[in-house]
Design a protein around this motif. Structure first.
Motif, short mmCIF file in Angstrom:
data_model
loop_
_atom_site.label_atom_id
_atom_site.label_comp_id
_atom_site.label_asym_id
_atom_site.label_seq_id
_atom_site.Cartn_x
_atom_site.Cartn_y
_atom_site.Cartn_z
N TRP A 42 0.81 -1.20 0.00
CA TRP A 42 0.00 0.00 0.00
C TRP A 42 0.85 1.26 0.00
O TRP A 42 2.00 1.24 0.45
CB TRP A 42 -0.92 0.01 1.22
CG TRP A 42 -1.89 -1.12 1.25
CD1 TRP A 42 -1.74 -2.35 1.84
CD2 TRP A 42 -3.19 -1.15 0.63
NE1 TRP A 42 -2.84 -3.14 1.64
CE2 TRP A 42 -3.75 -2.43 0.90
CE3 TRP A 42 -3.91 -0.23 -0.12
CZ2 TRP A 42 -5.02 -2.79 0.44
CZ3 TRP A 42 -5.18 -0.59 -0.58
CH2 TRP A 42 -5.72 -1.85 -0.30
N ALA A 43 0.25 2.35 -0.47
CA ALA A 43 0.89 3.67 -0.45
C ALA A 43 -0.09 4.67 0.15
O ALA A 43 -1.28 4.65 -0.17
CB ALA A 43 1.30 4.10 -1.85
N THR A 177 -6.89 8.83 10.04
CA THR A 177 -5.53 9.34 9.80
C THR A 177 -5.01 9.09 8.39
O THR A 177 -4.03 9.72 8.00
CB THR A 177 -4.51 8.72 10.78
OG1 THR A 177 -4.47 7.29 10.57
CG2 THR A 177 -4.89 9.01 12.21
N GLY A 178 -5.63 8.19 7.64
CA GLY A 178 -5.05 7.93 6.34
C GLY A 178 -5.95 7.16 5.40
O GLY A 178 -6.85 6.42 5.82
N VAL A 179 -5.70 7.35 4.11
CA VAL A 179 -6.31 6.58 3.04
C VAL A 179 -5.18 6.03 2.19
O VAL A 179 -4.31 6.79 1.74
CB VAL A 179 -7.26 7.43 2.18
CG1 VAL A 179 -7.82 6.60 1.02
CG2 VAL A 179 -8.38 8.03 3.01
N VAL A 189 5.92 10.19 -0.70
CA VAL A 189 6.64 11.36 -0.21
C VAL A 189 5.88 11.87 1.01
O VAL A 189 4.72 12.27 0.89
CB VAL A 189 6.73 12.47 -1.28
CG1 VAL A 189 7.44 13.70 -0.71
CG2 VAL A 189 7.44 11.96 -2.53
N GLY A 190 6.50 11.83 2.18
CA GLY A 190 5.88 12.32 3.39
C GLY A 190 6.44 13.68 3.76
O GLY A 190 7.66 13.89 3.69
N GLY A 255 5.15 5.43 10.40
CA GLY A 255 3.90 4.70 10.27
C GLY A 255 3.29 4.75 8.88
O GLY A 255 2.30 4.07 8.62
N LEU A 256 3.87 5.53 7.96
CA LEU A 256 3.33 5.63 6.61
C LEU A 256 3.71 4.43 5.77
O LEU A 256 4.90 4.10 5.65
CB LEU A 256 3.84 6.90 5.92
CG LEU A 256 3.37 8.24 6.47
CD1 LEU A 256 4.12 9.37 5.80
CD2 LEU A 256 1.87 8.40 6.29
N PRO A 257 2.76 3.76 5.15
CA PRO A 257 3.10 2.62 4.29
C PRO A 257 3.83 3.06 3.02
O PRO A 257 3.44 4.03 2.37
CB PRO A 257 1.74 2.00 3.96
CG PRO A 257 0.76 3.10 4.15
CD PRO A 257 1.31 3.97 5.23
#
Length: 381
Positions: A42-43, A177-179, A189-190, A255-257
């Protein structure tokens, strides 16, 4: 800093702009989830960073009972593969919260095949994949029911987009918090940022924050995670403006995939916000620590110079000198893998201490939509 392994995953374009991280990652089909869906890589296509509520945040402090929340989320990257998933977290909660039922573009969102899930205090939960196809830069409408009583909730105070608590408008997002979308062909890119990244200075519901405009530059959009928190610093935590960059790095960034690139866009609040940090070495040391931690996870780190702020209510020439001292070291090119020169993109040639007049949102600190575009199109070297 930065080795070949970090740089090789990025794809540059003419002019040295931010890498789109488009090196392909094949979707893994081996294995099955508990719900029977194919295991995907996942992204993070939409993200927000959370803070704890204060006494001034009535909704987040009181929580909800028998309440439906609804959000319209602007995704950076879409998917031609019918799969989207949602992430919920309550890192500042003190009690379990039941989340459900949830829908995404009117389709039911399940958790291990069930319509609701218990989100433990401090925990994160991830939904089953939802069979949706979405365009790059598309919108996703998420509705979530909270039977409650929930107690105080982790939230993002202002995403600069209108959602609803029942029929009442809000700019806050609670728990979500995220999709994520399938990561085929793209990494993430975070952006670890403050109010300028969050979108202050740009119109609500216009999707003209600088990370939005950066993603929109490309025919095949990169997945960009906006982790901006208004008032956020590198060094100090704050009850209202949240844990500083050093404190929230593990949760918000790592924590970002499928994260490949981190943009460090913090520092102005360390300088201008009381208590002001007047020693540039302290800020630079904090940057270096974050670079080391990011490199431990094989991330490329792009730094950002600190933009001008003359005209802001707390501007002084002495504080501006601290900003210039930090920027001078960053431009030597030894700290970050690459550098986004925000200061050069925004400053007024007639008075480099202030924003260009056509980039000024009116307060002297926050760029408007045109200024946000200048950041998004700024060279990275």
């Amino acid at each position: 800093m930065g080795g070949v392994s970090r740089r090789s995953i990025l794809v540059g374009t003419a002019g040295g702009v931010l890498g789109t991280a488009a090196a392909g990652t094949a979707v893994a089909t081996a294995g099955q989830t508990a719900a029977g869906s194919a295991r995907l890589r996942w992204a993070a296509s939409w993200s927000t960073a959370q803070t704890a509520p204060t006494s001034a945040d009535a909704d987040a402090t009181a929580g909800f009972t028998d309440t439906t929340l609804r959000y319209k989320l602007h995704l950076s990257a879409g998917t031609t593969q019918p799969a989207v998933r949602l992430r919920f977290a309550n890192p500042f909660g003190s009690a379990p919260v039941v989340v459900g039922s949830v829908t995404a573009n009117a389709k039911p969102v399940l958790f291990g095949g069930e319509k609701d899930v218990v989100l433990a205090a401090g925990a994160t939960v991830v939904s089953d994949p939802v069979g949706l196809v979405l365009p790059d830069g598309g919108d996703l409408v998420v509705s979530m029911y909270l039977p409650g009583p929930t107690g105080p909730l982790s939230f993002h105070r202002n995403v600069h987009a209108t959602g609803y608590i029942g029929d009442r408008a809000t700019n806050s997002v609670f728990l979500l918090t995220g999709v994520d979308v399938p990561a085929t062909g793209r990494h993430v890119v975070g952006v670890l940022g403050d109010s300028i990244t969050e979108g202050v200075g740009t119109p609500d519901n216009a999707n003209l924050r600088w990370p939005d405009q950066y993603a929109a530059r490309f025919r095949r959009r990169p997945a960009v995670a906006n982790l901006g928190i208004s008032g956020n610093r590198v060094l100090l935590d704050d009850a209202r403006f949240g844990p500083g960059g050093q404190s929230r790095f593990d949760r918000d960034v790592l924590g970002l995939p499928n994260l490949a690139t981190l943009v460090m866009f913090l520092g102005i609040n360390d300088i201008q916000q009381p208590p002001s940090q007047t020693d540039p070495t302290r800020i630079l040391d904090a940057y270096e620590q974050l670079v080391r931690r990011a490199h431990d996870h094989d991330l490329e780190v792009i730094g950002a110079t600190i933009g001008p702020f003359k005209g802001w209510i707390r501007y002084t020439d002495a504080l501006d000198q601290v900003r210039n001292d930090v920027n001078a070291v960053l431009r030597q090119g030894r700290l970050f893998d690459r550098l986004l020169d925000v200061d050069a993109a925004l400053r007024d040639p007639a008075d480099p201490a202030q924003l260009r007049p056509d980039f000024n949102s009116g307060d002297g600190l926050h760029p408007n939509s045109a200024g946000a575009k200048a950041i998004a199109e700024g060279p990275v070297w």
